[in-house]
Write a protein that holds these residues in place. Structure first.
Motif, short mmCIF file in Angstrom:
data_model
loop_
_atom_site.label_atom_id
_atom_site.label_comp_id
_atom_site.label_asym_id
_atom_site.label_seq_id
_atom_site.Cartn_x
_atom_site.Cartn_y
_atom_site.Cartn_z
N VAL A 96 -11.86 0.22 -12.23
CA VAL A 96 -11.91 1.39 -12.97
C VAL A 96 -10.50 1.55 -13.56
O VAL A 96 -10.52 1.83 -14.65
N PHE A 137 0.39 13.62 -11.15
CA PHE A 137 0.09 14.99 -10.20
C PHE A 137 -0.95 14.46 -9.01
O PHE A 137 -1.93 14.12 -9.40
N VAL A 149 -1.02 15.28 -2.41
CA VAL A 149 -0.26 14.74 -1.40
C VAL A 149 1.01 14.16 -1.84
O VAL A 149 0.86 13.58 -3.00
N PRO A 154 -10.94 12.71 -6.32
CA PRO A 154 -12.27 12.88 -5.86
C PRO A 154 -13.05 14.38 -6.10
O PRO A 154 -12.31 14.91 -6.65
N ASN A 208 -12.85 9.02 -15.67
CA ASN A 208 -13.76 8.24 -15.05
C ASN A 208 -13.69 8.21 -13.54
O ASN A 208 -13.94 7.31 -12.67
N ARG A 245 -15.27 11.81 -11.53
CA ARG A 245 -16.62 12.58 -11.32
C ARG A 245 -16.86 13.64 -12.27
O ARG A 245 -15.96 14.28 -12.69
P1 NAI Z 1 -8.48 8.07 -3.53
O1 NAI Z 1 -8.85 8.88 -2.33
O2 NAI Z 1 -7.88 6.70 -3.38
O3 NAI Z 1 -7.35 8.85 -4.52
C1 NAI Z 1 -7.94 10.21 -4.83
C2 NAI Z 1 -6.52 10.88 -5.13
O4 NAI Z 1 -6.72 12.21 -5.47
C3 NAI Z 1 -5.91 11.26 -3.61
O5 NAI Z 1 -4.36 10.76 -3.85
C4 NAI Z 1 -5.70 12.46 -3.54
O6 NAI Z 1 -4.72 13.16 -2.78
C5 NAI Z 1 -6.10 12.91 -4.94
N1 NAI Z 1 -6.33 14.46 -5.35
C6 NAI Z 1 -7.40 14.93 -4.43
N2 NAI Z 1 -7.59 16.44 -4.69
C7 NAI Z 1 -6.62 16.63 -5.77
C8 NAI Z 1 -6.26 17.51 -6.53
N3 NAI Z 1 -6.82 18.87 -6.29
N4 NAI Z 1 -5.32 17.45 -7.37
C9 NAI Z 1 -4.51 16.48 -7.49
N5 NAI Z 1 -4.99 15.30 -6.67
C10 NAI Z 1 -6.05 15.20 -5.80
O7 NAI Z 1 -9.73 7.85 -4.73
P2 NAI Z 1 -9.93 6.41 -5.49
O8 NAI Z 1 -10.60 5.44 -5.17
O9 NAI Z 1 -8.88 6.26 -6.34
O10 NAI Z 1 -11.11 7.16 -6.57
C11 NAI Z 1 -10.72 8.30 -7.40
C12 NAI Z 1 -12.05 8.68 -8.12
O11 NAI Z 1 -12.52 7.74 -8.92
C13 NAI Z 1 -13.04 9.42 -7.20
O12 NAI Z 1 -13.58 10.51 -7.66
C14 NAI Z 1 -14.03 8.23 -7.19
O13 NAI Z 1 -15.59 8.78 -6.80
C15 NAI Z 1 -14.00 7.85 -8.76
N6 NAI Z 1 -14.69 6.42 -8.87
C16 NAI Z 1 -15.26 6.37 -10.05
C17 NAI Z 1 -15.93 5.08 -10.46
C18 NAI Z 1 -16.75 4.93 -11.68
O14 NAI Z 1 -17.67 4.00 -11.49
N7 NAI Z 1 -16.39 5.52 -12.73
C19 NAI Z 1 -15.73 3.92 -9.38
C20 NAI Z 1 -14.93 4.39 -8.04
C21 NAI Z 1 -14.45 5.67 -7.99
#
Ligand code: NAI
Length: 403
Positions: free
Chosen positions: A105, A173, A176, A205, A231, A233
């Motif tokens: 990604v 931003f 956490v 997320p 990329n 949701r």
């Molecule tokens: P992660 O859980 O490692 O990181 C998410 C970050 O967002 C965390 O640091 C969290 O504190 C922060 N966060 C949560 N709510 C927030 C808000 N309101 N404002 C600012 N920050 C906030 O997740 P990861 O693995 O980095 O994945 C991120 C996104 O990518 C997810 O939505 C996942 O579903 C999506 N994804 C998309 C793929 C695709 O094929 N396009 C493939 C893999 C993941």
């Protein structure tokens, strides 16, 4: 001869997983499709391990039927398809591969930052149509540009490292307080990031807080000529407002991989208000779709399953107390005891051990609100008898001995 460890793999789980589990000496049955209902129960009846991807539902009924089951491998990122509480209630850890496609990604995001700055999608489509539009208008290098990363988790922080290596300035931003990589600068608010970034890339997320986070008013706060990348949701962005912002010329481009509503498969036509707008890259949720990610999923889930079978280690399991266990001494047996987390169970355990004159060489215990996982490395007694005594404790969920 010891009973073979039987593995049922569904949904065409990658061949690497089949090889890796066979190399462990496991008996692997490999189905190309998903199974459901009675077919699934029949196929899984004698399996110690079941491996699935995202299309197989493992319900509470499944865990009640699959009496021999030790563990589930979800050869994918999410685990929504599994009733995790029911699995934990049956003493079955569920392992997945949450980081296997992180880099994929992040790389797509970097590619899109450059593609948007050079209008690559449009130039390529034009030349395919026979149009030779050689222009530098609106095209830029990405070095010195400011990328604003929203959600500095696994993917966001990888984008940070890669973007900085290419000479971009990184701001981010996150709700956490996470450690910045390199020279990245944390912004005090989402609005502050929107106001300062040339590129806003979303890596949050889907939560009640992030749904609709990039609204018409958020888009209006972005710099004129900035670009948006989603990329993460689909529900995070108001796509109608984004289409409006692009058509008005406020934003100069966007790359969108995820949508509020996505077709179930290739046979369903896809429609979006973003179609047909110049300098917009649309992709069908392929951010994590690389062969490297598939292989990594196969290898990491297989190795987590193998560690659980051979050592009892539940580290990284998503639904049961996590215990990372050392290698088992050759002269010892390891007893794995999942039980309901209520007072008094450990005294039953210790009483059984004392009565059988067994020596405890090492003991590990990890609990969550409802379940406990006790591991005993023992010697000097009959472990089969001990297993039967532990199985008879009313709070026992499951007991297994590693010889
Ligand atoms: P992660 O859980 O490692 O990181 C998410 C970050 O967002 C965390 O640091 C969290 O504190 C922060 N966060 C949560 N709510 C927030 C808000 N309101 N404002 C600012 N920050 C906030 O997740 P990861 O693995 O980095 O994945 C991120 C996104 O990518 C997810 O939505 C996942 O579903 C999506 N994804 C998309 C793929 C695709 O094929 N396009 C493939 C893999 C993941």
């Amino acid at each position: 001869m010891a009973e073979p460890i039987r593995v049922l793999l569904l949904e065409n789980v990658h061949q690497k997983a089949v090889e890796s589990l066979r190399n462990q000496g496991f008996e692997v049955v490999h189905h190309v499709t998903s199974l459901e209902g009675k077919d699934l129960y029949d196929a899984a009846r004698n399996a110690h391990i079941v491996g699935i991807r995202s299309k197989t539902t493992l319900s509470a009924e499944f865990f009640a039927e699959a009496k021999q089951l030790w563990a589930v491998g979800a050869f994918c990122i999410g685990t929504n398809q599994v009733d995790l509480a029911a699995a934990a209630g049956a003493g079955v850890p569920v392992f997945n591969a949450p980081f296997s496609n992180t880099r994929s990604v992040a790389e797509l995001t970097i590619a899109e930052i450059i593609a948007l700055h050079r209008q690559l999608g449009d130039r390529s489509a034009e030349v395919h149509r026979g149009v030779w539009k050689k222009t530098a208008e609106g095209c830029h290098e990405v070095r010195t540009r400011t990328v604003g990363i929203v959600g500095y988790g696994h993917i966001g922080s990888q984008v940070s490292v890669l973007a900085e290596a290419m000479g971009m300035k990184v701001i981010y931003f996150d709700i956490v307080d996470v450690l910045p990589h390199g020279n990245a600068i944390r912004m005090p608010s989402f609005d502050a990031l929107l106001e300062q970034a040339d590129i806003v890339t979303l890596h949050v997320p889907e939560t009640p807080e992030t749904m609709g986070m990039v609204s018409a008013s958020a888009l209006a706060k972005m710099r004129k000529g900035a670009v948006l990348i989603n990329n993460a949701r689909g529900t995070v962005v108001d796509v109608d407002a984004l289409a409006e912002s692009l058509r008005s010329g406020h934003l100069s481009g966007a790359a969108i991989d995820v949508f509020p509503s996505e077709p179930a498969g290739a046979s369903t036509a896809f429609q979006s208000p973003l179609q047909g707008i110049p300098t917009v890259i649309l992709t069908p949720h392929v951010g994590g779709s690389t062969l490297e990610a598939q292989i990594d999923i196969a290898e990491s889930v297989s190795s987590r399953l193998a560690r659980f079978v051979s050592l009892g280690s539940t580290a990284t399991a998503v639904n049961v107390p996590e215990v990372a266990l050392p290698r088992l001494h050759r002269a010892h047996h390891r007893v794995l005891h999942f039980h309901r987390n209520v007072p008094g169970v450990l005294s039953h355990l210790n009483a059984a051990i004392a009565e059988l004159g067994i020596n405890i060489a090492a003991q590990f215990l990890q609990s969550d609100q409802q379940h406990s996982f006790a591991i005993l490395d023992v010697n000097g007694g009959d472990s089969t008898l001990l297993r039967d005594r532990l199985a008879a404790i009313p709070e026992t969920i499951s007991v297994r001995v590693i010889w």
